[in-house]
Design a protein around this motif. Structure first.
Motif, PDB file in Angstrom:
ATOM      1  N   LEU A  45       7.514   2.733   8.093  1.00  0.00           N
ATOM      2  CA  LEU A  45       6.513   3.789   7.883  1.00  0.00           C
ATOM      3  C   LEU A  45       6.549   4.770   9.073  1.00  0.00           C
ATOM      4  O   LEU A  45       6.392   4.367  10.217  1.00  0.00           O
ATOM      5  CB  LEU A  45       5.117   3.168   7.759  1.00  0.00           C
ATOM      6  N   GLY A  64      -1.136   6.162   7.039  1.00  0.00           N
ATOM      7  CA  GLY A  64      -1.223   4.693   7.075  1.00  0.00           C
ATOM      8  C   GLY A  64      -1.488   4.165   8.473  1.00  0.00           C
ATOM      9  O   GLY A  64      -2.159   3.153   8.645  1.00  0.00           O
ATOM     10  N   ARG A 106       0.810  -1.214   0.000  1.00  0.00           N
ATOM     11  CA  ARG A 106       0.000   0.000   0.000  1.00  0.00           C
ATOM     12  C   ARG A 106       0.850   1.274   0.000  1.00  0.00           C
ATOM     13  O   ARG A 106       0.524   2.246  -0.674  1.00  0.00           O
ATOM     14  CB  ARG A 106      -0.910  -0.025   1.224  1.00  0.00           C
ATOM     15  N   TRP A 107       1.930   1.246   0.771  1.00  0.00           N
ATOM     16  CA  TRP A 107       2.706   2.483   0.964  1.00  0.00           C
ATOM     17  C   TRP A 107       4.129   2.389   0.430  1.00  0.00           C
ATOM     18  O   TRP A 107       4.903   3.346   0.554  1.00  0.00           O
ATOM     19  CB  TRP A 107       2.762   2.854   2.466  1.00  0.00           C
ATOM     20  N   HIS A 114       2.181   9.110   9.816  1.00  0.00           N
ATOM     21  CA  HIS A 114       1.728   8.812   8.443  1.00  0.00           C
ATOM     22  C   HIS A 114       0.256   8.384   8.495  1.00  0.00           C
ATOM     23  O   HIS A 114      -0.169   7.693   9.442  1.00  0.00           O
ATOM     24  CB  HIS A 114       2.603   7.686   7.888  1.00  0.00           C
TER      25      HIS A 114
END
Ligand code: ZN
Length: 292
Positions: free
Chosen positions: A197, A203, A189-190, A201
């Motif tokens: 991550l 996310g 996804r990222w 974020h």
């Protein structure tokens, strides 16, 4: 009492020797290769250790119905070579010892219940948020199996409005918990692992929203007293508080219990046994097989 513990995973097999108090004396790790080779290596290891029983915390799905002809078998796993592998009977015959078995998450739930975070509750859910997502349920002090065993990772959740991949990544389901929130989804996804991550974020907000849905299900459907969140993704410690606040928000005051409103930190908790819940659970399964 000398007991063996096998954490049978899709990529590695962790073999340990310990006792009924969950103390681990030694451990080796083997890659999960073809069943014949891997099982032979594990049998060789445990044969030389003088263990009195073996407990297996296994990847599944597993047949855990003691009345079934295929009790202790791995069933329909996507790992083709291991499909319908007679895990428990193979060890039982080769070692000539009592062998206990449960799912990895079921064993971890048992360990947290008996010796970890859940020592003072009767009902507990253990969720492992790693490369996949699994969950074990303890109700009235017993591991819940039901028809098969809980498959906590695969219930359908509601996508976050800002999720760029609202269908998720499970080959079986659209927007199931594992396909939306497992560690393996971060890279997809990222373009970055969950370990990398950065905090803050979007996310993480999305991840907390998904974990909160899984906590809400445990509270509303099972009325559980405690939710232990473990696994590699939870190594990002800020995620606990995010998941707690999101859970309170989603419940929206519906459960009239002061703990839910004011002390979500006593309901959604870290594993008391750290990363050892699986191995300790397997030791307890071995001890139970001996009637201890
Ligand atoms: Zn799924």
């Amino acid at each position: 009492m000398i007991l063996g513990a096998l954490e049978a995973g899709g990529t590695k097999m962790v073999c340990s020797v310990g006792n009924e108090n969950g103390e681990v004396h030694e451990t080796i790790t083997l890659p999960t290769d073809a069943p014949e080779k891997t099982l032979r290596q594990i049998i060789e290891y445990f044969s030389a250790k003088g263990i009195q029983a073996l407990g297996i915390a296994g990847f599944g799905p597993l047949d855990l119905d003691r009345r079934s002809k295929t009790y202790g078998y791995i069933t329909t796993t996507p790992k083709a070579q291991w499909e319908y592998c007679a895990l428990l009977p193979i060890f039982k015959n080769a070692l000539g010892l009592p062998v206990g078995i449960d799912t990895d998450a079921g064993a971890a739930a048992l360990a947290e219940f008996e010796l970890g975070a859940g020592k003072d509750v009767r009902d507990l859910v253990y969720i492992t948020v790693g490369n996949g997502i699994g969950g074990g349920v303890i109700a009235n002090g017993q591991i819940v199996h039901g028809m098969v065993h809980p498959e906590y990772g695969h219930f359908i959740i509601k996508p976050h409005p800002l999720d760029p991949n609202p269908d998720g990544f499970c080959p079986y389901h659209i927007s199931c918990l594992e396909g939306m929130a497992a560690g393996s989804t971060f890279e997809k996804r990222w373009g970055m692992s969950n370990a990398k991550l950065p905090e803050g974020h979007i996310g993480w907000e999305i991840e907390a929203y998904y974990l909160a849905q899984c906590c809400v299900a445990a509270l509303l459907i099972l009325s559980t007293q405690m939710i232990v969140l473990g696994g590699g993704v939870m190594n990002r410690d800020f995620l606990y508080d995010m998941a707690r606040s999101e859970t309170v928000e989603l419940l929206n005051g519906y459960i009239a219990n002061e703990k839910v409103v004011e002390h979500m930190d006593r309901i959604i908790v870290r594993p008391g046994l750290g990363n050892d819940s699986g191995v300790v659970g397997a030791l307890i399964l071995a001890a139970k097989e001996l009637g201890v």
